[in-house]
Design an enzyme around this catalytic site. Structure first.
Site: not given
Length: 464
Positions: A31, A37, A111, A179, A438
């Protein structure tokens, strides 16, 4: 040599690494930024944390409706931002511990593939290390699309990552792109007092959402004071007195919007650059890395998951694909099913969808039946003061659930009934016959399901 190497530590990558380790593999995870991320650090989690603060603020402002009194209320945006950072930090630390407890070796750096079973990692200090792995999973994610607009480089024009780090609520915000991301941020900053203009080039907001929900959300946005301009293009942005001036064009002609901050939220594109894909001949399309249902690329030892494939660019879709890829990388034969991936928009009220919309089904020439039930007919929604919303179910003529679409409180939780129904080939009758507790919001789903094959109990019977 490692059994599996994973490039990218987002919701796809770290899940793949953990599952591969749980299956007995020796696993490497690379990472270059933060574990978790975009979703954890600059997307899902920080935005939902801020939205929760905005929701609490609105509840305080309207507490008199619940028989409560509060005086001299205010909010501290710096404290709101601090809480966001604490939540992100806590979750990131949790991921680090999960990886450590599962024996995953985590390497920080950038990487690059050097072969079908090898990669190099360049650390921040410039040093490069080489690694070998029997299988490699690519999970490099995506980045925001930048519009090639004149003036798009001025300081007031930012992406969602920069917006999350603002020190104060802007007086005015123009959002380009309606969006999920654009609408969420529009609602968030409007709730905190900013004047908000939402600009969309397409005829409607939330292009992939069912039309009935779009119409309802349009009303909600208007009531909240969000100005929405659909069918409108941004032609140019200029800096005027420390603010941004947007030149707009629509069927009605040209116009101008002035804002302190401009958010560009027109989508994301896969991160493919500098991975060494071309050298190895990895097949790619304009949408991302091409994979089959096993999440395998055209190179037998390489797999790809998440946003980098361009398939269902959602964190939970990446995590699901991660489980498939991890098992296959270690000799399994799992396949990925994208037919029942829920999508959620965390506005107030929330929107959630799974499967086919009514318009998509008609475009495919399918014969369908639909049923709707309004939240206003649900006892729990009334008691919560959350009556704005509906559940809509789309089925084939036999009643098999093809799609479910919900707008209302906790829609992101309720949508799982639709996902389970579609994934398991259930009918609306199956959902309706299942006893729902309920008073709960889940009864809205049951009522809508009843409407496919017969009358709905808690809905007025229309007379001619």
């Amino acid at each position: 040599m490692f059994d599996v190497a994973v490039i990218g530590g987002g919701p796809g990558g770290y899940v793949a690494a953990i599952r591969a380790a749980q299956l007995g593999g020796k696993v490497l995870l690379v990472e270059r930024e933060q574990l978790g991320g975009v979703c954890l650090n600059w997307g899902c989690i920080p935005t939902k944390t801020l939205l929760k603060s905005a929701e609490k603020w609105q509840e305080l402002k309207h507490c008199s409706e619940y028989g409560l009194t509060a005086e001299n209320i205010s909010f501290d945006f710096a404290a709101i931002q601090n809480r966001k950072e604490q939540v992100v930090g806590q979750m990131r630390s949790g991921i680090e511990q999960l990886l450590k407890s599962n024996g995953v070796e985590v390497v920080r750096g950038t990487a690059k593939l050097t072969g079908a079973q090898s990669l190099s990692v360049k650390a921040q200090d410039g040093t490069v290390e080489s690694y070998a792995a029997k299988a490699i999973i690519l999970a490099t994610g995506s980045r925001p699309v930048k519009l090639p607009l004149p003036g798009g480089e001025i300081p007031m024009v930012i992406d969602s990552t920069a917006l999350l780090d603002l020190a104060e609520v802007p007086r005015s915000l123009a959002v380009i792109g309606a969006g999920a991301v654009g609408v969420e941020f529009a609602c968030l900053f409007r709730s905190l007092g900013a004047e908000v203009v939402l600009i969309e080039m397409l005829p409607n907001i939330l292009a992939n959402v069912d039309d009935d929900l779009i119409k309802r959300m349009g009303v909600v946005l208007r009531k909240a004071g969000v100005k929405t301009l659909t069918g409108t293009k941004v032609k140019e942005i200029c800096e005027e007195g420390g603010r941004a001036a947007l030149s707009l064009e629509s069927a009605k002609g040209t116009s101008e919007v002035i804002a302190d901050i401009v958010l560009v939220a027109v989508g994301r594109r896969p991160l493919l650059e500098n991975l060494g894909l071309e050298t190895l001949g990895v097949e790619c399309s304009p949408g991302g890395i091409v994979v089959n249902e096993r999440m395998a690329t055209n190179i037998p030892t390489l797999y790809a998951i998440g946003d980098v494939t361009g398939k269902q660019m959602l964190a939970h879709a990446a995590s699901a694909a991660a489980l498939v890829a991890a098992e296959n990388a270690l000799g399994g034969d799992k396949t990925m099913d994208f037919s029942a991936v829920p999508a959620c928009v965390f506005t107030t009220p929330e929107i959630a969808s799974v499967g086919l919309t009514e318009q998509a089904a008609k475009e495919q020439g399918l014969a369908i039946k639909t049923s709707r039930f309004n939240f206003a007919g649900n006892g729990k929604a009334v008691s919560m003061g959350e009556t704005d919303g509906l559940v809509k179910i789309v089925t084939d003529p036999a009643g098999k659930v093809l799609g479910m679409h919900i707008m209302g409180a906790h829609a992101s939780d309720l949508i799982m009934e639709g996902a389970l129904a579609i994934r398991n080939g259930l009918s609306a009758a199956d959902v309706a016959a299942t006893i729902h507790p309920h008073p709960t919001l889940s009864e809205t789903v049951m009522e809508a399901a009843h409407g496919i094959d017969g009358p709905i109990i808690h809905q007025l019977k229309l007379t001619r």
